[in-house]
Design a protein around this motif. Structure first.
Motif, PDB file in Angstrom:
ATOM      1  N   CYS A 147       0.836  -1.205   0.000  1.00 40.91           N
ATOM      2  CA  CYS A 147       0.000   0.000   0.000  1.00 40.91           C
ATOM      3  C   CYS A 147       0.869   1.252   0.000  1.00 40.91           C
ATOM      4  CB  CYS A 147      -0.901  -0.001   1.232  1.00 40.91           C
ATOM      5  SG  CYS A 147      -1.985   1.436   1.351  1.00 40.91           S
ATOM      6  N   VAL A 148       0.525   2.213  -0.856  1.00 35.69           N
ATOM      7  CA  VAL A 148       1.205   3.505  -0.908  1.00 35.69           C
ATOM      8  C   VAL A 148       0.159   4.600  -0.709  1.00 35.69           C
ATOM      9  CG1 VAL A 148       2.637   5.067  -2.277  1.00 35.69           C
ATOM     10  CG2 VAL A 148       2.943   2.587  -2.497  1.00 35.69           C
ATOM     11  N   GLU A 149       0.431   5.526   0.201  1.00 35.80           N
ATOM     12  CA  GLU A 149      -0.521   6.586   0.557  1.00 35.80           C
ATOM     13  C   GLU A 149      -0.079   7.927  -0.013  1.00 35.80           C
ATOM     14  OE1 GLU A 149      -1.546   9.034   4.616  1.00 35.80           O
ATOM     15  OE2 GLU A 149      -1.414   6.838   4.774  1.00 35.80           O
ATOM     16  N   TYR A 150      -1.030   8.681  -0.567  1.00 42.79           N
ATOM     17  CA  TYR A 150      -0.789  10.038  -1.045  1.00 42.79           C
ATOM     18  C   TYR A 150      -1.842  10.961  -0.454  1.00 42.79           C
ATOM     19  CZ  TYR A 150       2.338   8.219  -4.715  1.00 42.79           C
ATOM     20  OH  TYR A 150       3.364   7.613  -5.390  1.00 42.79           O
ATOM     21  N   GLU A 151      -1.473  12.207  -0.241  1.00 44.87           N
ATOM     22  CA  GLU A 151      -2.446  13.233   0.147  1.00 44.87           C
ATOM     23  C   GLU A 151      -2.507  14.263  -0.962  1.00 44.87           C
ATOM     24  OE1 GLU A 151      -4.050  15.863   3.867  1.00 44.87           O
ATOM     25  OE2 GLU A 151      -2.220  14.669   4.089  1.00 44.87           O
ATOM     26  N   LEU A 152      -3.688  14.390  -1.567  1.00 45.04           N
ATOM     27  CA  LEU A 152      -3.879  15.308  -2.684  1.00 45.04           C
ATOM     28  C   LEU A 152      -4.371  16.659  -2.183  1.00 45.04           C
ATOM     29  CD1 LEU A 152      -5.674  12.887  -5.209  1.00 45.04           C
ATOM     30  CD2 LEU A 152      -3.228  13.373  -5.017  1.00 45.04           C
ATOM     31  N   ALA A 153      -3.789  17.708  -2.722  1.00 47.00           N
ATOM     32  CA  ALA A 153      -4.239  19.063  -2.410  1.00 47.00           C
ATOM     33  C   ALA A 153      -5.531  19.357  -3.170  1.00 47.00           C
ATOM     34  CB  ALA A 153      -3.149  20.063  -2.800  1.00 47.00           C
ATOM     35  N   PRO A 154      -6.264  20.395  -2.796  1.00 46.41           N
ATOM     36  CA  PRO A 154      -7.475  20.751  -3.540  1.00 46.41           C
ATOM     37  C   PRO A 154      -7.171  20.959  -5.020  1.00 46.41           C
ATOM     38  CG  PRO A 154      -7.398  21.948  -1.479  1.00 46.41           C
ATOM     39  CD  PRO A 154      -6.076  21.252  -1.605  1.00 46.41           C
ATOM     40  N   GLY A 155      -7.894  20.248  -5.887  1.00 42.79           N
ATOM     41  CA  GLY A 155      -7.713  20.363  -7.319  1.00 42.79           C
ATOM     42  C   GLY A 155      -6.594  19.510  -7.888  1.00 42.79           C
ATOM     43  N   GLN A 156      -5.757  18.940  -7.032  1.00 43.59           N
ATOM     44  CA  GLN A 156      -4.668  18.073  -7.512  1.00 43.59           C
ATOM     45  C   GLN A 156      -5.214  16.706  -7.897  1.00 43.59           C
ATOM     46  OE1 GLN A 156      -1.630  17.281  -4.602  1.00 43.59           O
ATOM     47  NE2 GLN A 156      -0.291  16.230  -6.053  1.00 43.59           N
ATOM     48  N   SER A 157      -4.776  16.208  -9.055  1.00 45.53           N
ATOM     49  CA  SER A 157      -5.281  14.934  -9.564  1.00 45.53           C
ATOM     50  C   SER A 157      -4.151  13.926  -9.739  1.00 45.53           C
ATOM     51  CB  SER A 157      -5.991  15.131 -10.907  1.00 45.53           C
ATOM     52  OG  SER A 157      -7.132  15.951 -10.774  1.00 45.53           O
ATOM     53  N   MET A 158      -4.537  12.668  -9.765  1.00 50.80           N
ATOM     54  CA  MET A 158      -3.603  11.584 -10.064  1.00 50.80           C
ATOM     55  C   MET A 158      -4.307  10.567 -10.945  1.00 50.80           C
ATOM     56  SD  MET A 158      -1.290   9.183  -7.520  1.00 50.80           S
ATOM     57  CE  MET A 158      -0.174  10.545  -7.145  1.00 50.80           C
ATOM     58  N   MET A 159      -3.575  10.047 -11.949  1.00 53.12           N
ATOM     59  CA  MET A 159      -4.107   9.033 -12.848  1.00 53.12           C
ATOM     60  C   MET A 159      -3.683   7.664 -12.329  1.00 53.12           C
ATOM     61  SD  MET A 159      -5.542  11.191 -14.754  1.00 53.12           S
ATOM     62  CE  MET A 159      -6.263   9.998 -15.870  1.00 53.12           C
ATOM     63  N   ILE A 160      -4.637   6.753 -12.258  1.00 51.13           N
ATOM     64  CA  ILE A 160      -4.390   5.439 -11.657  1.00 51.13           C
ATOM     65  C   ILE A 160      -4.834   4.348 -12.616  1.00 51.13           C
ATOM     66  CG2 ILE A 160      -4.860   3.962  -9.666  1.00 51.13           C
ATOM     67  CD1 ILE A 160      -5.691   6.538  -8.179  1.00 51.13           C
ATOM     68  N   ASP A 161      -4.010   3.356 -12.800  1.00 51.69           N
ATOM     69  CA  ASP A 161      -4.353   2.223 -13.641  1.00 51.69           C
ATOM     70  C   ASP A 161      -5.500   1.433 -13.011  1.00 51.69           C
ATOM     71  OD1 ASP A 161      -4.177   0.452 -15.784  1.00 51.69           O
ATOM     72  OD2 ASP A 161      -2.663  -0.789 -14.803  1.00 51.69           O
ATOM     73  N   THR A 162      -6.262   0.770 -13.854  1.00 52.94           N
ATOM     74  CA  THR A 162      -7.452   0.028 -13.428  1.00 52.94           C
ATOM     75  C   THR A 162      -7.170  -0.907 -12.254  1.00 52.94           C
ATOM     76  OG1 THR A 162      -8.395   0.083 -15.637  1.00 52.94           O
ATOM     77  CG2 THR A 162      -9.181  -1.642 -14.175  1.00 52.94           C
ATOM     78  N   GLY A 163      -7.971  -0.764 -11.193  1.00 55.33           N
ATOM     79  CA  GLY A 163      -7.909  -1.673 -10.063  1.00 55.33           C
ATOM     80  C   GLY A 163      -6.908  -1.309  -8.981  1.00 55.33           C
ATOM     81  N   HIS A 164      -6.081  -0.283  -9.195  1.00 48.86           N
ATOM     82  CA  HIS A 164      -5.045   0.042  -8.221  1.00 48.86           C
ATOM     83  C   HIS A 164      -5.490   1.041  -7.157  1.00 48.86           C
ATOM     84  CE1 HIS A 164      -1.524  -2.105  -9.893  1.00 48.86           C
ATOM     85  NE2 HIS A 164      -2.208  -2.019 -11.012  1.00 48.86           N
TER      86      HIS A 164
END
Length: 223
Positions: A147-164
């Motif tokens: 497991c890897v944890e991220y904290e996104l700021a308002p409006g910040q996006s991340m693209m994630i592969d299916t199922g991850h």
């Protein structure tokens, strides 16, 4: 309640339950427990039962409490990965993949989370229905792989592969985005769509979705 998460790659959470405390698990989730632990199976109403069923869990849940002193109970992961404890509060709920719920203290409410956007449900890889954990208490969630944890700021996006995408805070929004370029789409091996999550809030990503593990092992069972 005191607890510890032990072992890899098939971890177990071991809980010390004081008299008056209740811990709830999915059906068949208990791995071992001390002799003074008492189990009671409940549904909690038709609406809640069907909500749990649609979110990937059984209609009925098992409730455990200790009699005559502190008791011990353990819940093991059903596949290689991690068990993550989440502190749930009325202002901080968690949305997780289907069947992620392992166990929780009594104040946590497990319900269905329905994707509002059709595209995210059809093509995002997470499906229309996920699990929502709300209320007050500790929830133990199964993660596929590391497991890897991220904290996104308002409006910040991340693209994630299916199922991850394993879990996210309720403040995070989810959508899908088509991969740009026909060559990238059909020859890149990443599929046609990615899951897009946008902050603010935390997300938890998993390195080996169960669907990916099944895909890797299938050729060995079909030969």
């Amino acid at each position: 309640m005191q607890y510890s998460v032990e072992g890899t790659p098939l971890p177990v959470v071991i809980c010390q339950v004081e008299p008056g405390e209740v811990i709830v698990s999915e059906r068949g989730g208990m791995t071992w427990m001390s002799q003074n632990m008492v189990m009671e199976t409940k549904g909690g109403g038709i609406g809640k039962m069907f909500g749990r069923a649609f979110s990937g869990e059984a209609m009925f849940q098992n409730r455990f409490h200790a009699e005559g002193g502190t008791g011990e109970i353990a819940f093991a992961s059903s596949y290689p990965g991690a068990i993550i404890p989440f502190e749930i509060t009325p202002s901080k709920g968690i949305i997780a993949q289907k069947s992620a719920f392992l166990a929780s203290t009594d104040g946590v409410e497990l319900s269905m989370y329905f994707q509002k956007k059709l595209g995210a449900g059809f093509f995002g890889g997470e499906g229309f229905i996920m699990q929502r954990m709300s209320g007050q208490g500790i929830a133990f969630v199964e993660i596929d792989g590391h497991c890897v944890e991220y904290e996104l700021a308002p409006g910040q996006s991340m693209m994630i592969d299916t199922g991850h995408l394993a879990a996210m805070e309720e403040t995070v929004s989810i959508d899908i985005q088509m991969i740009k370029g026909m060559k990238n789409m059909f020859l890149g091996g990443e599929g046609m769509f990615n899951t897009k999550v946008t902050g603010p809030g935390k997300i938890w990503l998993q390195t080996m979705p169960l669907s990916g593990l099944v895909g890797l092992l299938t050729p060995f069972f079909t030969k």
